[in-house]
Design an enzyme around this catalytic site. Structure first.
Site, short mmCIF file in Angstrom:
data_model
loop_
_atom_site.label_atom_id
_atom_site.label_comp_id
_atom_site.label_asym_id
_atom_site.label_seq_id
_atom_site.Cartn_x
_atom_site.Cartn_y
_atom_site.Cartn_z
CB ILE A 39 -8.24 -10.91 2.38
CG1 ILE A 39 -6.80 -10.74 1.89
CG2 ILE A 39 -8.43 -12.26 3.07
CD1 ILE A 39 -5.77 -10.66 3.00
N GLY B 193 -16.48 -10.01 -1.46
CA GLY B 193 -17.75 -9.30 -1.34
C GLY B 193 -18.18 -9.07 0.09
CD GLU C 189 -3.58 15.27 16.31
OE1 GLU C 189 -2.41 15.37 16.71
OE2 GLU C 189 -4.48 14.72 16.96
CB SER D 70 0.18 12.15 3.86
OG SER D 70 -0.54 11.16 4.56
#
Length: 380
Positions: free
Chosen positions: A337, A340, A363, A366
């Site tokens: 959004i 640059g 920890e 995934s």
């Protein structure tokens, strides 16, 4: 069902939001560049009584609940991910195992130092060849009549440069061909104990991430934490709580990225109107807001279950997995959004993305979270 925070939780949220925006956020960009550890911020958090927030009052803590811990971690991370992870590790990895498994004498000796901020909390599990696979642990122990003599290496240990002691796992024997892993509290100023702070990281630059080298480090046997041979089980329980902290960090960083994207989209004019008025931007922001809300709800539910004394392994893994992955998505979309400008450091969102990546790894990656969830739902 009640989704409202308690009056105490609301007060902590208000206090920490103000502190984070007034004290933590202003220097975050500079600390990311200089890698300076935020010592003064933690001095102030100690004075505010936040360093021992969830621990019993008899040891200098505030006796607050896990939801309050998640709120503090979220608000700090919203301003600075490095500050957030330092706090989360201090509480959930440093203080928690001593509070959960320590003897009365160990709690009286170590917890007041954690709660006052005199010592940062740290935890030594990962090794160069052993992460989630405890069987790869090579840190070893030889015994004398009254002492453990420890040799080995630990990797990626948060806060160790600022800790006066930490608990770590080591092989104390072999039974039926399997390693007996125990947890031992080790002073960081012991002879033969070296903390090396020279990792070059992608993000979280002002947090302290270290390597530990132990060469004939001698500690008394009374430093055994919990029962002999149950070190890995203890740390799995500790990690369940730590995953709530990582999830709260992810919610905080994602919230910060979303807020900057929303604000920028209202200011940025293209084709004669704000880019927030284009449906493509509106849909991006709507998805970001929805996912953050879901992640926060899952995090609070895991914290609530923990405080009820109920099993929360599955929910903590789900919260950590979902929050860390949507945090990466939200940060990526926030950069998009910004166009640059989002690639430039002064707009902060690129820092959020670099800091967020660790949350999908630390920890338990995934992939490990999906393994834990699969086991918890009976898919094995």
């Amino acid at each position: 069902m009640n989704f409202d925070l308690t009056q105490e939780q609301k007060m902590i949220q208000k206090t920490m939001r103000e502190f984070s925006q007034e004290v933590v956020a202003p220097g975050a960009l500079d600390r990311d560049r200089t890698k300076e550890f935020p010592v003064d911020i933690f001095r102030q958090l100690s004075e505010m009584g936040m360093m021992g927030l969830p621990f019993p009052e008899e040891f200098g803590g505030a006796g607050a609940d896990t939801t309050s811990f998640a709120i503090v971690t979220e608000e700090l991370s919203r301003a600075c991910g490095s500050t957030g992870i330092t706090y989360s590790a201090h509480i959930s990895l440093g203080g928690a195992p001593i509070n959960l498994f320590g003897t009365q004498e160990q709690k009286e000796k170590y917890l007041p130092q954690i709660c006052s901020g005199e010592s940062f909390g740290a935890f030594g599990l990962t090794e160069p060849n052993a992460g989630s696979d405890a069987g790869g642990t090579q840190t070893s122990v030889k015994e004398t009549d009254d002492s453990f003599i420890i040799n080995g290496n630990k990797s990626y240990i948060t806060n160790a440069s600022h800790a006066k002691f930490l608990a770590l796992t080591a092989v104390t024997g072999v039974k039926d061909g399997k390693k007996e892993i125990s947890a031992i509290i080790v002073p960081t100023d012991a002879d033969g104990f070296t903390v090396i702070d020279n990792y070059e990281k992608m993000g979280l630059h002002s947090s302290n991430t270290t390597e530990l080298v132990l060469e004939d480090v001698k500690v008394p046997k009374e430093n055994l934490l919990g029962k002999r041979g149950e070190g890995f089980r203890q740390f799995l329980i500790t990690l369940d709580g730590g995953r709530i902290g990582i999830a709260a960090m992810a919610v905080g960083i994602a919230q910060a990225a979303y807020e900057r994207a929303l604000s920028y989209s209202k200011e940025r004019q293209q084709f004669g109107r704000s880019i927030a008025s284009f449906q493509v931007t509106q849909f991006k922001l709507a998805d970001m807001a929805m996912k953050i809300e879901l992640a926060r709800t899952m995090t609070y539910k895991a914290a609530w279950l923990k405080d009820q004394g109920r099993k929360f392994t599955k929910e903590a893994s789900m919260a950590k997995l979902y929050a860390s992955e949507i945090c990466m998505e939200v940060c990526d979309q926030a950069i998009q959004i910004h166009g640059g400008y989002g690639y430039m450091k002064e707009y902060h969102v690129e820092r959020f993305l670099r800091d967020a990546k660790l949350l999908e790894i630390g920890e338990g990656t995934s992939e490990i979270q999906r393994t834990v969830i699969s086991r918890e739902i009976g898919a094995y």
